[in-house]
Design an enzyme around this catalytic site. Sequence first.
Site, short mmCIF file in Angstrom:
data_model
loop_
_atom_site.label_atom_id
_atom_site.label_comp_id
_atom_site.label_asym_id
_atom_site.label_seq_id
_atom_site.Cartn_x
_atom_site.Cartn_y
_atom_site.Cartn_z
N GLU A 93 -3.79 1.91 -7.34
CA GLU A 93 -4.24 3.02 -6.50
C GLU A 93 -3.30 4.21 -6.71
O GLU A 93 -2.22 4.26 -6.09
CB GLU A 93 -4.22 2.61 -5.03
CG GLU A 93 -5.08 1.42 -4.72
CD GLU A 93 -5.40 1.34 -3.23
OE1 GLU A 93 -6.55 1.52 -2.88
OE2 GLU A 93 -4.46 1.14 -2.45
N HIS A 140 0.86 -1.20 0.00
CA HIS A 140 0.00 0.00 0.00
C HIS A 140 0.90 1.24 0.00
O HIS A 140 1.98 1.25 0.58
CB HIS A 140 -0.91 -0.01 1.23
CG HIS A 140 -1.92 1.09 1.21
ND1 HIS A 140 -1.62 2.37 1.63
CD2 HIS A 140 -3.20 1.11 0.78
CE1 HIS A 140 -2.70 3.12 1.47
NE2 HIS A 140 -3.67 2.40 0.96
C1 PEP Z 1 -6.59 3.37 0.19
O1 PEP Z 1 -5.92 3.93 1.03
O2 PEP Z 1 -6.23 2.29 -0.30
C2 PEP Z 1 -7.81 4.01 -0.26
C3 PEP Z 1 -8.35 3.57 -1.36
O3 PEP Z 1 -8.30 4.99 0.53
P1 PEP Z 1 -9.46 6.03 0.19
O4 PEP Z 1 -10.58 5.27 -0.46
O5 PEP Z 1 -9.87 6.58 1.52
O6 PEP Z 1 -8.88 7.04 -0.72
#
Ligand code: PEP
Length: 257
Positions: A169, A97
């Site tokens: 992400e 992450h």
């Molecule tokens: C994350 O940290 O993986 C994430 C998707 O957080 P958020 O949806 O709060 O942006």
Amino acid sequence: MKKFLLGTNWKMNKSLAEAINYTKQLMPIIKKYESFDFFIIPPYTHLWKIKEEIQTANSLLKLGAQNMHEEDFGQFTGEISPLMLKEIGLDIIELGHSERRQYFNETDEAVNRKALAALKHGFNPLICIGEKLENKNYGVSKEMLAKQLKIALTDISAAAIGHFWIAYEPVWAIGVGGTPAETPYVNEIHNFLRSVLIERYGKNGDDIPLLFGGSVNINNASDYAQLENVDGLFIGRSAWEPQLFEEIMQSVKTVIG
Ligand code: PEP
């Protein structure tokens, strides 16, 4: 049928009582959404108790940990080993992450070692990748993502397909202060990631679930979900209340079926 994946990482949030309460509320909700596979990724300290709740309810809710050390045991103060997590009976290990990379110096190589260890112990690694804003601004997002993906997947053979997931992400989209990504951008990047996976694994690369995450919320979830190469959504804040999570489920169901 391949189910659409929907899950949430709680990060360092929720007391044990809140965690149990959340799980108890979520389990009856997810029974209504059979075309999805659901997972939650709570802090380590809550995992045993939540696993008990899941087993007692005979629920299909999958459970994961937010990180793992690659060694089975040893002189690694503060770390948690695969054997310890295996005793709990977890399904998923989240790896790489952006907060682990940013605050704990986790490298692509470390993510790869952990992914290999997770697979060896029968877990499903959920490997997170994402470019920083400066990468995007310099126009090198794809190069960065290909590098992260290729290193993370080193020595992971095609035989492991079906046992690991990738979450894209973008770092600039994550968390409070993040900017939700434009849908065409997510489409372009997911198509690119699929091509990297196909280059690496041939046609079987099509079977590797690609999740999207980063400020997914009730307003954008269904837009992302209907993209061809988005196989799931990985959600933070917007899924930390079961009722809000269900609103996202309802919205995604309208496009997934
Ligand atoms: C994350 O940290 O993986 C994430 C998707 O957080 P958020 O949806 O709060 O942006």
